[in-house]
Design a protein around this motif. Structure first.
Motif, PDB file in Angstrom:
ATOM      1  N   ASP A  32     -34.666-123.056  75.035  1.00 52.57           N
ATOM      2  CA  ASP A  32     -33.628-123.774  75.779  1.00 52.57           C
ATOM      3  C   ASP A  32     -34.025-123.950  77.244  1.00 52.57           C
ATOM      4  N   ILE A  33     -34.591-122.902  77.835  1.00 56.97           N
ATOM      5  CA  ILE A  33     -34.990-122.969  79.243  1.00 56.97           C
ATOM      6  C   ILE A  33     -36.081-124.012  79.447  1.00 56.97           C
ATOM      7  N   ARG A  34     -36.987-124.102  78.492  1.00 57.51           N
ATOM      8  CA  ARG A  34     -38.085-125.058  78.611  1.00 57.51           C
ATOM      9  C   ARG A  34     -37.608-126.505  78.544  1.00 57.51           C
ATOM     10  N   GLN A  35     -36.379-126.724  78.117  1.00 61.86           N
ATOM     11  CA  GLN A  35     -35.829-128.076  78.058  1.00 61.86           C
ATOM     12  C   GLN A  35     -35.164-128.497  79.368  1.00 61.86           C
ATOM     13  N   LEU A  36     -35.037-127.567  80.313  1.00 67.87           N
ATOM     14  CA  LEU A  36     -34.297-127.844  81.537  1.00 67.87           C
ATOM     15  C   LEU A  36     -35.204-128.448  82.609  1.00 67.87           C
ATOM     16  N   PRO A  37     -34.838-129.614  83.159  1.00 65.98           N
ATOM     17  CA  PRO A  37     -35.659-130.242  84.203  1.00 65.98           C
ATOM     18  C   PRO A  37     -35.862-129.342  85.424  1.00 65.98           C
ATOM     19  N   PHE A  38     -34.891-128.473  85.701  1.00 71.14           N
ATOM     20  CA  PHE A  38     -34.982-127.627  86.886  1.00 71.14           C
ATOM     21  C   PHE A  38     -36.212-126.717  86.836  1.00 71.14           C
ATOM     22  N   PHE A  39     -36.653-126.348  85.622  1.00 75.67           N
ATOM     23  CA  PHE A  39     -37.792-125.437  85.482  1.00 75.67           C
ATOM     24  C   PHE A  39     -39.074-126.159  85.062  1.00 75.67           C
ATOM     25  N   ASP A  40     -39.060-127.488  85.080  1.00 79.74           N
ATOM     26  CA  ASP A  40     -40.275-128.243  84.756  1.00 79.74           C
ATOM     27  C   ASP A  40     -41.413-127.836  85.687  1.00 79.74           C
ATOM     28  N   GLY A  41     -42.587-127.623  85.108  1.00 81.69           N
ATOM     29  CA  GLY A  41     -43.758-127.299  85.912  1.00 81.69           C
ATOM     30  C   GLY A  41     -43.995-125.820  86.103  1.00 81.69           C
ATOM     31  N   VAL A  42     -42.982-124.991  85.894  1.00 81.59           N
ATOM     32  CA  VAL A  42     -43.178-123.545  85.981  1.00 81.59           C
ATOM     33  C   VAL A  42     -43.908-123.108  84.710  1.00 81.59           C
ATOM     34  N   PRO A  43     -45.066-122.471  84.830  1.00 78.70           N
ATOM     35  CA  PRO A  43     -45.869-122.135  83.645  1.00 78.70           C
ATOM     36  C   PRO A  43     -45.114-121.280  82.631  1.00 78.70           C
ATOM     37  N   ASN A  44     -45.476-121.467  81.369  1.00 80.46           N
ATOM     38  CA  ASN A  44     -44.827-120.725  80.291  1.00 80.46           C
ATOM     39  C   ASN A  44     -44.930-119.217  80.482  1.00 80.46           C
ATOM     40  N   ASP A  45     -46.123-118.746  80.877  1.00 80.88           N
ATOM     41  CA  ASP A  45     -46.296-117.301  80.997  1.00 80.88           C
ATOM     42  C   ASP A  45     -45.444-116.717  82.120  1.00 80.88           C
ATOM     43  N   ILE A  47     -42.414-117.883  82.969  1.00 81.58           N
ATOM     44  CA  ILE A  47     -41.062-117.812  82.399  1.00 81.58           C
ATOM     45  C   ILE A  47     -40.940-116.603  81.479  1.00 81.58           C
ATOM     46  N   VAL A  48     -41.934-116.409  80.620  1.00 82.71           N
ATOM     47  CA  VAL A  48     -41.908-115.288  79.678  1.00 82.71           C
ATOM     48  C   VAL A  48     -41.892-113.957  80.421  1.00 82.71           C
ATOM     49  N   ALA A  49     -42.729-113.831  81.453  1.00 78.46           N
ATOM     50  CA  ALA A  49     -42.777-112.587  82.221  1.00 78.46           C
ATOM     51  C   ALA A  49     -41.433-112.308  82.894  1.00 78.46           C
ATOM     52  N   ALA A  50     -40.797-113.359  83.423  1.00 82.24           N
ATOM     53  CA  ALA A  50     -39.504-113.185  84.089  1.00 82.24           C
ATOM     54  C   ALA A  50     -38.423-112.775  83.095  1.00 82.24           C
ATOM     55  N   MET A  51     -38.470-113.331  81.893  1.00 82.19           N
ATOM     56  CA  MET A  51     -37.497-112.956  80.872  1.00 82.19           C
ATOM     57  C   MET A  51     -37.731-111.523  80.407  1.00 82.19           C
ATOM     58  N   THR A  52     -38.992-111.145  80.274  1.00 86.08           N
ATOM     59  CA  THR A  52     -39.321-109.793  79.819  1.00 86.08           C
ATOM     60  C   THR A  52     -38.869-108.739  80.822  1.00 86.08           C
ATOM     61  N   SER A  53     -38.989-109.063  82.111  1.00 82.15           N
ATOM     62  CA  SER A  53     -38.594-108.115  83.160  1.00 82.15           C
ATOM     63  C   SER A  53     -37.112-108.206  83.503  1.00 82.15           C
ATOM     64  N   HIS A  54     -36.402-109.114  82.831  1.00 82.33           N
ATOM     65  CA  HIS A  54     -34.968-109.339  83.057  1.00 82.33           C
ATOM     66  C   HIS A  54     -34.673-109.887  84.450  1.00 82.33           C
ATOM     67  N   ASP A  55     -35.682-110.495  85.072  1.00 80.37           N
ATOM     68  CA  ASP A  55     -35.435-111.204  86.324  1.00 80.37           C
ATOM     69  C   ASP A  55     -34.840-112.581  86.057  1.00 80.37           C
ATOM     70  N   LEU A  56     -34.951-113.036  84.829  1.00 82.90           N
ATOM     71  CA  LEU A  56     -34.361-114.302  84.394  1.00 82.90           C
ATOM     72  C   LEU A  56     -33.646-114.032  83.073  1.00 82.90           C
ATOM     73  N   VAL A  57     -32.342-114.211  83.084  1.00 84.25           N
ATOM     74  CA  VAL A  57     -31.526-113.899  81.901  1.00 84.25           C
ATOM     75  C   VAL A  57     -30.704-115.120  81.523  1.00 84.25           C
ATOM     76  N   HIS A  58     -30.826-115.531  80.275  1.00 84.65           N
ATOM     77  CA  HIS A  58     -30.054-116.659  79.753  1.00 84.65           C
ATOM     78  C   HIS A  58     -28.908-116.107  78.915  1.00 84.65           C
ATOM     79  N   ARG A  59     -27.674-116.521  79.235  1.00 82.37           N
ATOM     80  CA  ARG A  59     -26.506-115.985  78.530  1.00 82.37           C
ATOM     81  C   ARG A  59     -25.568-117.102  78.097  1.00 82.37           C
ATOM     82  N   ALA A  60     -25.022-116.947  76.907  1.00 84.20           N
ATOM     83  CA  ALA A  60     -23.921-117.797  76.451  1.00 84.20           C
ATOM     84  C   ALA A  60     -22.649-116.981  76.649  1.00 84.20           C
ATOM     85  N   ILE A  61     -21.693-117.536  77.367  1.00 83.32           N
ATOM     86  CA  ILE A  61     -20.519-116.768  77.774  1.00 83.32           C
ATOM     87  C   ILE A  61     -19.250-117.465  77.315  1.00 83.32           C
ATOM     88  N   GLU A  62     -18.328-116.686  76.777  1.00 85.19           N
ATOM     89  CA  GLU A  62     -17.053-117.227  76.332  1.00 85.19           C
ATOM     90  C   GLU A  62     -16.211-117.668  77.525  1.00 85.19           C
TER      91      GLU A  62
END
Length: 425
Positions: A32-45, A47-62
């Motif tokens: 989902d993050i890779r589909q966002l224009p705001f993060f275009d150009g930021v390398p895949n690795d 993004i993955v490192a940021a998600m792994t370290s919890h510096d980037l968290v994607h949440r679906a919220i009620e």
């Protein structure tokens, strides 16, 4: 002299996808993050490192959940930056004890299993927009904001909460700083996004602040495209709108004297919320959203009169109408209409096991007719439907377009387009 060892690499071997390093539950978020224009150009690795370290968290919220509460951030730690992928988030000023109670309830629900949550009452507590002392900001798709900055400027406890089901990305200040240094294009997007939010918030003062609070508090920000209003300067108080509605349905489905802002009366009637609270609590599927009509409709032939939908509507748009012949409150015209359409049957094969004593009733904008009875009956044209966005534009069209495009270009928004007040004067 010995030849240095070299690892043989097969040029035909496919590159390893960094997302494969993520746990399965994070791979969907990564996609989902890779589909966002705001993060275009930021390398895949990265993004993955940021998600792994919890510096980037994607949440679906009620809906009605706290997204960020800067007052609960440990001292010395900066509050997160919030990027709103979809949905809607408001910021409100709360009494500390009320905010603490809602956080406690939210934490308890999030700690439950699916079975435990199923056993909980589906009737939700009062919306946070109503609980707030004042709603001070509203954010939509593509907006980005520093959740700590607003609290500092307000001088009071501010919490950010969802007014509709939302998808958000939380970024630590450290990650934002690192990305800004490594990728100038990201720094430019971030700067434009923050500047757009800051300019918009600075323009919402005085009367516009009151308009914003009304917009959020009364649920209009999550209503359908149209809202029904009475123009008080044209109304002669003849009640023909209420009479026509009652003649058509046996009981009226709208009531004048709703919430007033300036010269507009937002009458009591269904607003067709984007996230209908009234549907889930019904155990009999007697209230549903009709995609074809674009309306929430009640199946009067299966309604048992349990009152769950009426209790769940935070805006008082659903009434329970008495049809018990022994009751002094029975509405005979309403009952006669239901009898005529054979909607009061009970027993095997009917969807009801017992005779209903009351039936839920709400406006469906006369979806089964060619006109709306109340509007057609108004002799002065006082009662009308307006586009909610025209009344309460929380950001300029230019800013909205820039947000959806990931702030790739400078934003040329006009503060005068935000929350115009001319409609209420």
């Amino acid at each position: 002299m010995s030849t240095p060892f070299r690892l043989a690499v097969d040029p035909n071997m496919p590159a390893v996808d960094p997302a494969a390093m993520l746990p399965p539950d994070l791979r969907r978020s990564y996609a989902d993050i890779r589909q966002l224009p705001f993060f275009d150009g930021v390398p895949n690795d990265v993004i993955v490192a940021a998600m792994t370290s919890h510096d980037l968290v994607h949440r679906a919220i009620e809906r009605d959940h706290i997204v960020a509460d800067p007052t609960s951030v440990p001292r010395g730690e900066p509050a997160p930056v919030v990027y709103l992928v979809s949905g809607q988030i408001a910021a409100g000023v709360f009494e500390p004890h009320e905010l603490a109670e809602r956080k406690e309830l939210q934490d308890r629900l999030e700690g439950m299993t699916a079975e435990e949550r199923e056993a909980e009452s589906l009737i939700k507590p009062i919306p946070m927009a109503r609980l707030a002392k004042k709603n001070v900001a509203l954010f939509a798709e593509g907006d980005l904001f520093n959740s700590g900055a607003l609290s500092a400027t307000r001088g009071a406890p501010v919490a950010f909460f969802t007014t509709a089901p939302s998808s958000v990305i939380l970024l630590t200040q450290k990650l934002v700083a690192d990305l800004a240094v490594k990728f100038p294009f990201f720094e430019a997007r971030f700067r434009r996004a923050i500047q757009a939010s800051r300019q918009r918030l600075h323009g919402v003062t005085g009367v516009k602040q009151e308009v914003l609070d009304f917009f959020v508090r009364q649920g209009i920000s999550v209503s359908g495209e149209s809202v029904r209003v009475r123009q008080l300067d044209r109304c002669i108080d003849c009640k023909q709108c209420e009479i026509a509605c009652e003649e058509r349905y046996g009981v009226r489905r709208l009531t004048l004297g709703g919430y007033q802002l300036g010269m507009l009366d937002f009458v009591y009637t269904c607003r067709t919320c984007t996230d209908q609270r009234c549907i889930d609590p019904c155990a009999y599927d007697s209230i549903k959203y009709d995609q074809k009509r674009g309306e929430v409709v009640i199946n009067e032939a299966t309604c048992t009169g349990c009152t769950a939908c009426a209790q769940s509507c935070p805006y008082g748009a659903i009434d329970m109408v008495d049809i018990d012949e022994q009751s002094p409150l029975v509405r005979w015209a309403f009952k006669k209409r239901l009898d005529k359409k054979k909607a009061l049957a009970f027993g095997p094969g009917t969807g009801r096991v017992a005779r209903p004593r009351r039936i839920a009733n709400k406006c469906d904008h006369c979806a089964s007719y060619g006109d709306q009875a109340c509007i057609s009956a108004c002799p002065t044209g006082s009662l009308i439907e307006l586009n909610a966005y025209d009344l309460f534009r929380e950001r300029s069209p230019a800013t909205a377009a820039a947000a959806r495009a990931g702030y790739e270009h400078d934003v040329d928004g006009d503060r005068r387009e935000v929350l115009p007040t001319y409609a209420f004067t």
